[in-house]
Enzyme design. Structure first.
Site, PDB file in Angstrom:
ATOM      1  N   TYR A  56       0.840  -1.188   0.000  1.00  0.00           N
ATOM      2  CA  TYR A  56       0.000   0.000   0.000  1.00  0.00           C
ATOM      3  C   TYR A  56       0.881   1.246   0.000  1.00  0.00           C
ATOM      4  O   TYR A  56       1.455   1.625   1.007  1.00  0.00           O
ATOM      5  CB  TYR A  56      -0.915   0.030   1.221  1.00  0.00           C
ATOM      6  CG  TYR A  56      -1.974  -1.036   1.267  1.00  0.00           C
ATOM      7  CD1 TYR A  56      -2.285  -1.812   0.156  1.00  0.00           C
ATOM      8  CD2 TYR A  56      -2.704  -1.269   2.438  1.00  0.00           C
ATOM      9  CE1 TYR A  56      -3.259  -2.786   0.207  1.00  0.00           C
ATOM     10  CE2 TYR A  56      -3.689  -2.241   2.497  1.00  0.00           C
ATOM     11  CZ  TYR A  56      -3.960  -2.999   1.386  1.00  0.00           C
ATOM     12  OH  TYR A  56      -4.935  -3.968   1.439  1.00  0.00           O
ATOM     13  N   GLY A 201     -13.650  -4.358   1.254  1.00  0.00           N
ATOM     14  CA  GLY A 201     -14.717  -3.997   0.313  1.00  0.00           C
ATOM     15  C   GLY A 201     -16.124  -3.997   0.879  1.00  0.00           C
ATOM     16  O   GLY A 201     -17.078  -4.165   0.116  1.00  0.00           O
ATOM     17  N   PRO A 202     -16.315  -3.786   2.198  1.00  0.00           N
ATOM     18  CA  PRO A 202     -17.688  -3.837   2.724  1.00  0.00           C
ATOM     19  C   PRO A 202     -18.578  -2.706   2.225  1.00  0.00           C
ATOM     20  O   PRO A 202     -19.798  -2.825   2.254  1.00  0.00           O
ATOM     21  CB  PRO A 202     -17.482  -3.752   4.238  1.00  0.00           C
ATOM     22  CG  PRO A 202     -16.197  -2.988   4.398  1.00  0.00           C
ATOM     23  CD  PRO A 202     -15.335  -3.464   3.259  1.00  0.00           C
ATOM     24  N   ALA A 204     -17.986  -1.525  -0.909  1.00  0.00           N
ATOM     25  CA  ALA A 204     -17.854  -1.653  -2.367  1.00  0.00           C
ATOM     26  C   ALA A 204     -17.104  -0.479  -2.994  1.00  0.00           C
ATOM     27  O   ALA A 204     -17.591   0.172  -3.916  1.00  0.00           O
ATOM     28  CB  ALA A 204     -19.229  -1.825  -3.013  1.00  0.00           C
ATOM     29  N   GLY A 206     -16.651   2.431  -2.041  1.00  0.00           N
ATOM     30  CA  GLY A 206     -17.346   3.710  -1.915  1.00  0.00           C
ATOM     31  C   GLY A 206     -18.740   3.751  -2.502  1.00  0.00           C
ATOM     32  O   GLY A 206     -19.500   4.687  -2.230  1.00  0.00           O
ATOM     33  N   LEU A 207     -19.112   2.747  -3.290  1.00  0.00           N
ATOM     34  CA  LEU A 207     -20.441   2.748  -3.897  1.00  0.00           C
ATOM     35  C   LEU A 207     -21.541   2.812  -2.846  1.00  0.00           C
ATOM     36  O   LEU A 207     -22.577   3.464  -3.033  1.00  0.00           O
ATOM     37  CB  LEU A 207     -20.627   1.491  -4.758  1.00  0.00           C
ATOM     38  CG  LEU A 207     -20.176   1.580  -6.215  1.00  0.00           C
ATOM     39  CD1 LEU A 207     -20.112   0.183  -6.821  1.00  0.00           C
ATOM     40  CD2 LEU A 207     -21.138   2.456  -7.002  1.00  0.00           C
ATOM     41  N   LEU A 208     -21.322   2.122  -1.718  1.00  0.00           N
ATOM     42  CA  LEU A 208     -22.360   2.027  -0.704  1.00  0.00           C
ATOM     43  C   LEU A 208     -22.366   3.199   0.276  1.00  0.00           C
ATOM     44  O   LEU A 208     -23.082   3.170   1.266  1.00  0.00           O
ATOM     45  CB  LEU A 208     -22.238   0.694   0.032  1.00  0.00           C
ATOM     46  CG  LEU A 208     -22.645  -0.508  -0.825  1.00  0.00           C
ATOM     47  CD1 LEU A 208     -22.185  -1.821  -0.211  1.00  0.00           C
ATOM     48  CD2 LEU A 208     -24.164  -0.521  -1.033  1.00  0.00           C
ATOM     49  N   LYS A 211     -22.808   8.285  -2.792  1.00  0.00           N
ATOM     50  CA  LYS A 211     -22.498   9.661  -3.183  1.00  0.00           C
ATOM     51  C   LYS A 211     -22.127   9.755  -4.665  1.00  0.00           C
ATOM     52  O   LYS A 211     -21.781  10.830  -5.143  1.00  0.00           O
ATOM     53  CB  LYS A 211     -21.358  10.216  -2.326  1.00  0.00           C
ATOM     54  CG  LYS A 211     -21.723  10.423  -0.868  1.00  0.00           C
ATOM     55  CD  LYS A 211     -20.589  11.054  -0.081  1.00  0.00           C
ATOM     56  CE  LYS A 211     -20.992  11.299   1.361  1.00  0.00           C
ATOM     57  NZ  LYS A 211     -19.866  11.906   2.158  1.00  0.00           N
TER      58      LYS A 211
END
Length: 310
Positions: A56, A201-202, A204, A206-208, A211
């Site tokens: 990272y 990925g809980p 997703a 940022g999808l969840l 915004k």
């Protein structure tokens, strides 16, 4: 904050823990003081497990994590990963010997500013040479450099290969309300074999957080694939549609972020999600999600939008 036992480690882990990929710079630039303030805010809110990796930001995330936790080391659990650095720098050779893995561990210890790692994870989802990882991990345990080891994968045969001696303590799995394939085999295996589960990925990517729209344009290196010329544009638009359907479960007391984290915590195999956090405010918003649980009726309705196992 609530806590759960992480598999056979005996560690009491905060049910919302912190993923430190975001402070590595691949989700956009981040300054050292911002990274440290974010970790401080998470810790103050009850988070006690911080998950990073040597790849990272090619060490940046480990360095910031170690610096922030230097005076808290006896109060926290540090998880890091090994095996992905080569891919980040375009090296196709990868790790081929236990000596390479041990050297990587020493480098992580240096960047983290600690003399032991609580959970050391194979960062190769389908390793060609799992026996090398197991041999190196067992040796590092004997030397006191690591306390427990794990793998980050959604591939059940790879998990079984790392668990060949029954000593794999945990598995880091990609799982969310939008990505439920892990329910088919790997999550049940973890539950049956007392293997702790960290969730990447809980939300997703940022999808969840709800915004984004079809007009959103991404500049970070991780989500360029969702832009109009990206290779996952159609999937992005499809997932936006499912997110819009999930809005019916959002209330004044429950945001979409809360819904996403409460959904994964409802699975009995899950120990903790490790959402990424890049600011103190994000840290505080993630942590409060654990204050509530989803009702059985809501879970049934979610299944109709996002079917189990898909």
């Amino acid at each position: 904050m609530k806590y759960r036992i992480l598999g056979k480690t005996g560690f009491e882990v905060s049910v919302i823990s912190m993923g430190c990929w975001g402070i590595g710079g691949q989700w956009g630039p981040i300054k050292e003081n911002q990274a440290i303030q974010t970790i401080d805010a998470a810790f103050d809110a009850g988070v006690n497990l911080f998950d990073t990796a040597d790849s990272y930001g090619l060490g940046q995330s480990e360095f910031y994590t170690g610096k922030a936790l230097k005076n808290k080391r006896d109060k926290v659990l540090i998880a890091t990963k090994v095996g992905n650095w080569g891919r980040r720098i375009g090296d196709p050779i990868g790790l081929k010997s236990i000596h390479s893995l041990i050297n990587c561990c020493h480098a992580s210890l240096y960047r983290l500013g600690t003399d032991y790692i609580d959970l050391y994870q194979c960062h190769v989802g389908t390793p060609e040479n799992p026996e090398i990882f197991v041999e190196a991990f067992e040796l590092l345990k004997q030397q006191g450099k690591i306390r427990h080891y794990a793998i980050s994968t959604n591939d059940l045969p790879s998990l079984k290969a790392i668990n060949v001696e029954g000593n794999c303590a945990a598995c880091q799995i990609d799982y969310s309300v939008l990505s439920r394939s892990a329910e088919k085999d790997i999550l049940p295996y973890c539950l049956e074999n007392n293997i702790g589960v960290l969730l990447r990925g809980p939300i997703a990517q940022g999808l969840l957080v709800d915004k984004f729209s079809a007009d959103t344009r991404f500049t970070d290196s991780v989500r360029l694939k969702w832009n109009p010329d990206g290779d996952q544009r159609e999937k992005f638009l499809r997932e936006l549609g499912r997110v819009s359907q999930l809005r019916q479960f959002v209330t004044a007391e429950r945001s979409m972020l809360d819904l996403a984290l409460q959904f994964v915590l409802a699975n009995p195999a899950v120990t903790c999600p490790i959402p990424g956090m890049k600011s103190p405010e994000q840290a505080r918003l993630n942590v409060v999600a654990a204050d509530q649980e989803l009702e059985a009726d809501t879970l049934r309705k979610i299944d109709e939008i996002c079917p189990p196992g898909t």
